[in-house]
Design a protein around this motif. Structure first.
Motif, PDB file in Angstrom:
ATOM      1  N   PHE A 214     -26.120 -32.924 -47.046  1.00  0.00           N
ATOM      2  CA  PHE A 214     -25.758 -32.328 -45.768  1.00  0.00           C
ATOM      3  C   PHE A 214     -24.289 -32.608 -45.465  1.00  0.00           C
ATOM      4  CE2 PHE A 214     -30.235 -32.182 -45.600  1.00  0.00           C
ATOM      5  CZ  PHE A 214     -30.590 -31.183 -44.685  1.00  0.00           C
ATOM      6  N   ARG A 215     -23.555 -31.544 -45.110  1.00  0.00           N
ATOM      7  CA  ARG A 215     -22.133 -31.674 -44.803  1.00  0.00           C
ATOM      8  C   ARG A 215     -21.776 -30.827 -43.579  1.00  0.00           C
ATOM      9  NH1 ARG A 215     -18.978 -33.542 -49.123  1.00  0.00           N
ATOM     10  NH2 ARG A 215     -17.411 -33.762 -47.471  1.00  0.00           N
TER      11      ARG A 215
ATOM     12  N   PHE B  41     -15.696 -30.406 -44.573  1.00  0.00           N
ATOM     13  CA  PHE B  41     -14.810 -31.479 -44.125  1.00  0.00           C
ATOM     14  C   PHE B  41     -15.669 -32.660 -43.671  1.00  0.00           C
ATOM     15  CE2 PHE B  41     -15.899 -29.268 -40.251  1.00  0.00           C
ATOM     16  CZ  PHE B  41     -16.020 -30.273 -39.300  1.00  0.00           C
ATOM     17  N   GLY B  42     -15.035 -33.795 -43.519  1.00  0.00           N
ATOM     18  CA  GLY B  42     -15.728 -34.965 -43.007  1.00  0.00           C
ATOM     19  C   GLY B  42     -16.660 -35.603 -44.024  1.00  0.00           C
ATOM     20  N   PRO B  43     -17.361 -36.656 -43.604  1.00  0.00           N
ATOM     21  CA  PRO B  43     -18.236 -37.395 -44.512  1.00  0.00           C
ATOM     22  C   PRO B  43     -19.563 -36.679 -44.756  1.00  0.00           C
ATOM     23  CG  PRO B  43     -18.398 -38.309 -42.316  1.00  0.00           C
ATOM     24  CD  PRO B  43     -17.336 -37.252 -42.248  1.00  0.00           C
ATOM     25  N   VAL B  44     -20.280 -37.165 -45.749  1.00  0.00           N
ATOM     26  CA  VAL B  44     -21.643 -36.684 -46.016  1.00  0.00           C
ATOM     27  C   VAL B  44     -22.568 -37.182 -44.906  1.00  0.00           C
ATOM     28  CG1 VAL B  44     -23.603 -36.832 -47.595  1.00  0.00           C
ATOM     29  CG2 VAL B  44     -21.289 -36.600 -48.505  1.00  0.00           C
ATOM     30  N   LEU B  45     -23.327 -36.276 -44.301  1.00  0.00           N
ATOM     31  CA  LEU B  45     -24.287 -36.681 -43.281  1.00  0.00           C
ATOM     32  C   LEU B  45     -25.471 -37.408 -43.906  1.00  0.00           C
ATOM     33  CD1 LEU B  45     -22.999 -33.860 -42.024  1.00  0.00           C
ATOM     34  CD2 LEU B  45     -24.866 -34.138 -40.406  1.00  0.00           C
ATOM     35  N   LEU B  46     -25.974 -36.825 -45.005  1.00  0.00           N
ATOM     36  CA  LEU B  46     -27.207 -37.355 -45.589  1.00  0.00           C
ATOM     37  C   LEU B  46     -27.371 -36.856 -47.014  1.00  0.00           C
ATOM     38  CD1 LEU B  46     -29.987 -38.839 -45.049  1.00  0.00           C
ATOM     39  CD2 LEU B  46     -30.902 -36.578 -44.500  1.00  0.00           C
ATOM     40  N   GLU B  47     -27.836 -37.751 -47.880  1.00  0.00           N
ATOM     41  CA  GLU B  47     -28.330 -37.366 -49.207  1.00  0.00           C
ATOM     42  C   GLU B  47     -29.844 -37.348 -49.095  1.00  0.00           C
ATOM     43  OE1 GLU B  47     -26.631 -36.405 -51.693  1.00  0.00           O
ATOM     44  OE2 GLU B  47     -24.604 -37.151 -51.374  1.00  0.00           O
ATOM     45  N   SER B  48     -30.427 -36.164 -49.171  1.00  0.00           N
ATOM     46  CA  SER B  48     -31.860 -36.030 -48.928  1.00  0.00           C
ATOM     47  C   SER B  48     -32.619 -35.714 -50.216  1.00  0.00           C
ATOM     48  CB  SER B  48     -32.124 -34.924 -47.899  1.00  0.00           C
ATOM     49  OG  SER B  48     -33.497 -34.829 -47.597  1.00  0.00           O
TER      50      SER B  48
ATOM     51  N   ALA C  66     -23.341 -27.629 -39.528  1.00  0.00           N
ATOM     52  CA  ALA C  66     -23.814 -28.747 -40.346  1.00  0.00           C
ATOM     53  C   ALA C  66     -24.999 -28.227 -41.130  1.00  0.00           C
ATOM     54  CB  ALA C  66     -24.216 -29.931 -39.475  1.00  0.00           C
ATOM     55  N   ASP C  67     -24.898 -28.236 -42.449  1.00  0.00           N
ATOM     56  CA  ASP C  67     -25.914 -27.561 -43.251  1.00  0.00           C
ATOM     57  C   ASP C  67     -26.048 -28.209 -44.619  1.00  0.00           C
ATOM     58  OD1 ASP C  67     -27.879 -25.680 -43.655  1.00  0.00           O
ATOM     59  OD2 ASP C  67     -26.504 -24.058 -44.190  1.00  0.00           O
ATOM     60  N   VAL C  68     -27.086 -27.780 -45.334  1.00  0.00           N
ATOM     61  CA  VAL C  68     -27.315 -28.220 -46.708  1.00  0.00           C
ATOM     62  C   VAL C  68     -26.269 -27.590 -47.614  1.00  0.00           C
ATOM     63  CG1 VAL C  68     -28.936 -28.205 -48.637  1.00  0.00           C
ATOM     64  CG2 VAL C  68     -29.790 -28.433 -46.307  1.00  0.00           C
ATOM     65  N   VAL C  69     -25.703 -28.409 -48.500  1.00  0.00           N
ATOM     66  CA  VAL C  69     -24.683 -27.924 -49.427  1.00  0.00           C
ATOM     67  C   VAL C  69     -25.105 -28.273 -50.848  1.00  0.00           C
ATOM     68  CG1 VAL C  69     -22.295 -28.143 -50.174  1.00  0.00           C
ATOM     69  CG2 VAL C  69     -22.841 -28.177 -47.744  1.00  0.00           C
ATOM     70  N   SER C  70     -25.049 -27.306 -51.745  1.00  0.00           N
ATOM     71  CA  SER C  70     -25.272 -27.592 -53.162  1.00  0.00           C
ATOM     72  C   SER C  70     -23.943 -27.422 -53.884  1.00  0.00           C
ATOM     73  CB  SER C  70     -26.355 -26.680 -53.748  1.00  0.00           C
ATOM     74  OG  SER C  70     -26.075 -25.327 -53.451  1.00  0.00           O
ATOM     75  N   THR C  71     -23.522 -26.173 -54.083  1.00  0.00           N
ATOM     76  CA  THR C  71     -22.226 -25.921 -54.725  1.00  0.00           C
ATOM     77  C   THR C  71     -21.133 -25.623 -53.713  1.00  0.00           C
ATOM     78  OG1 THR C  71     -22.655 -23.552 -54.952  1.00  0.00           O
ATOM     79  CG2 THR C  71     -23.410 -24.989 -56.733  1.00  0.00           C
ATOM     80  N   GLY C  72     -21.524 -25.265 -52.485  1.00  0.00           N
ATOM     81  CA  GLY C  72     -20.548 -24.889 -51.473  1.00  0.00           C
ATOM     82  C   GLY C  72     -20.173 -23.421 -51.509  1.00  0.00           C
ATOM     83  N   THR C  73     -20.730 -22.673 -52.452  1.00  0.00           N
ATOM     84  CA  THR C  73     -20.380 -21.252 -52.605  1.00  0.00           C
ATOM     85  C   THR C  73     -20.756 -20.439 -51.373  1.00  0.00           C
ATOM     86  OG1 THR C  73     -20.672 -21.415 -54.999  1.00  0.00           O
ATOM     87  CG2 THR C  73     -20.724 -19.210 -54.033  1.00  0.00           C
ATOM     88  N   THR C  74     -21.958 -20.681 -50.827  1.00  0.00           N
ATOM     89  CA  THR C  74     -22.408 -19.915 -49.667  1.00  0.00           C
ATOM     90  C   THR C  74     -21.484 -20.119 -48.477  1.00  0.00           C
ATOM     91  OG1 THR C  74     -24.711 -20.112 -50.386  1.00  0.00           O
ATOM     92  CG2 THR C  74     -24.342 -19.508 -48.098  1.00  0.00           C
ATOM     93  N   LEU C  75     -21.042 -21.349 -48.260  1.00  0.00           N
ATOM     94  CA  LEU C  75     -20.133 -21.629 -47.149  1.00  0.00           C
ATOM     95  C   LEU C  75     -18.774 -20.957 -47.373  1.00  0.00           C
ATOM     96  CD1 LEU C  75     -20.927 -25.402 -46.524  1.00  0.00           C
ATOM     97  CD2 LEU C  75     -21.573 -23.462 -45.084  1.00  0.00           C
TER      98      LEU C  75
END
Length: 279
Positions: A92-93, A170-177, A153-162
């Protein structure tokens, strides 16, 4: 009977059901079934929306369940993580328009869209940052473009969708789920058996058995290549100068291990799947 909550759909459902089957339980055959009793193993399965499982378990209505760590934290219920299950990984980023945000503090007073308001609120509250949360049920990357949020704030895998939505992380990782086994406030009889079985499935998925024959004077070199979980099993052969070796080895990279063993003189190298394990 131990009452177990199981995801009924989504990315968690198929692998959860497969793990329980490999662990020796009898689950549902009809995807429309919401409740199944497995009398041989003294458990009941309740098939629920993944997002609701932490609520049912945290309230004590059900004993244990399989859900995502993100959903557990987002629910803000008194359920606890018992064990990570090794699948459904996600990160999550935060993301926003390029150049607008560089630090978490830049979110102060901003509108943040997310499908996990409880998770994001707790994360920002712990860091003393106040935002206006915009709860959405998926597709949050469109929120900035449509003007309902300043960041997401959303789930990120490769970041392509964003990136396709014109956003940058930007910023820190919210969570490794990942998928987790959760329990309620109190320990329930039968949980330990379930946990032991699920651990056995995870071991079986991560490891294989390697059997090979080897000149006895090369055992030490072979053990350096494939040391096993504790120690290899070594048995004599009819030819006293040779031995048979059996060892558990990680599934990942097993072909390289076989190549290395062959290279020092091992022969008749066989790899076998592990269907169940108790370590």
């Amino acid at each position: 009977m131990l009452r177990i909550a199981v995801p009924n759909k989504g990315s968690l459902a198929e692998t959860s059901a497969a793990m329980l089957t490999e662990a020796g339980y009898t689950g549902r055959r009809d995807p429309k079934d919401l409740h199944v009793i497995d009398p041989a193993n003294e458990v009941e399965f309740f098939y629920l929306r993944p997002r609701d499982i932490a609520t049912y378990v945290g309230s004590g209505a059900l004993d244990v369940g399989i859900t995502g760590r993100d959903l557990l934290l987002d629910a803000r219920m008194p359920a606890r993580e018992i064990e990570s299950l090794g699948f459904a990984d996600s990160t999550f980023r935060f993301a926003g328009p390029p150049g607008r945000f560089t630090d978490l503090a830049d979110l102060e007073g901003m509108r943040v869209a997310t499908a996990y308001p409880g998770l994001v609120d707790s994360f920002l509250d712990d860091r003393g940052i106040a935002v206006d949360l915009v709860p959405l049920d998926g597709a949050v990357e469109s929120a900035v473009r449509l003007g309902v949020a300043d960041a997401v704030a959303d789930v990120v895998s490769t970041g392509t969708t964003l990136k396709q939505a014109g956003l940058e992380i930007f910023g820190p990782v919210l969570l490794e789920s990942e998928a987790v086994l959760i329990g309620g406030p109190r320990e329930v009889e039968g949980t330990e058996t379930l946990l032991r079985r699920l651990r056995g499935v995870m071991v079986a998925r991560r490891y294989v058995l390697i059997d090979y024959d080897l000149p006895a004077d090369l055992v030490d070199r072979a053990v350096e290549i494939a040391p096993g979980i504790e120690s290899p099993t070594i048995s004599p052969l009819r030819d006293p100068s040779w031995v048979a070796v059996r060892v558990m080895s990680p599934r990942k990279g097993v072909n390289q291990v076989m190549d290395a063993l062959y290279g020092i003189g091992a022969r008749a190298i066989l790899v076998t799947e592990i269907h169940a394990a108790r370590l």
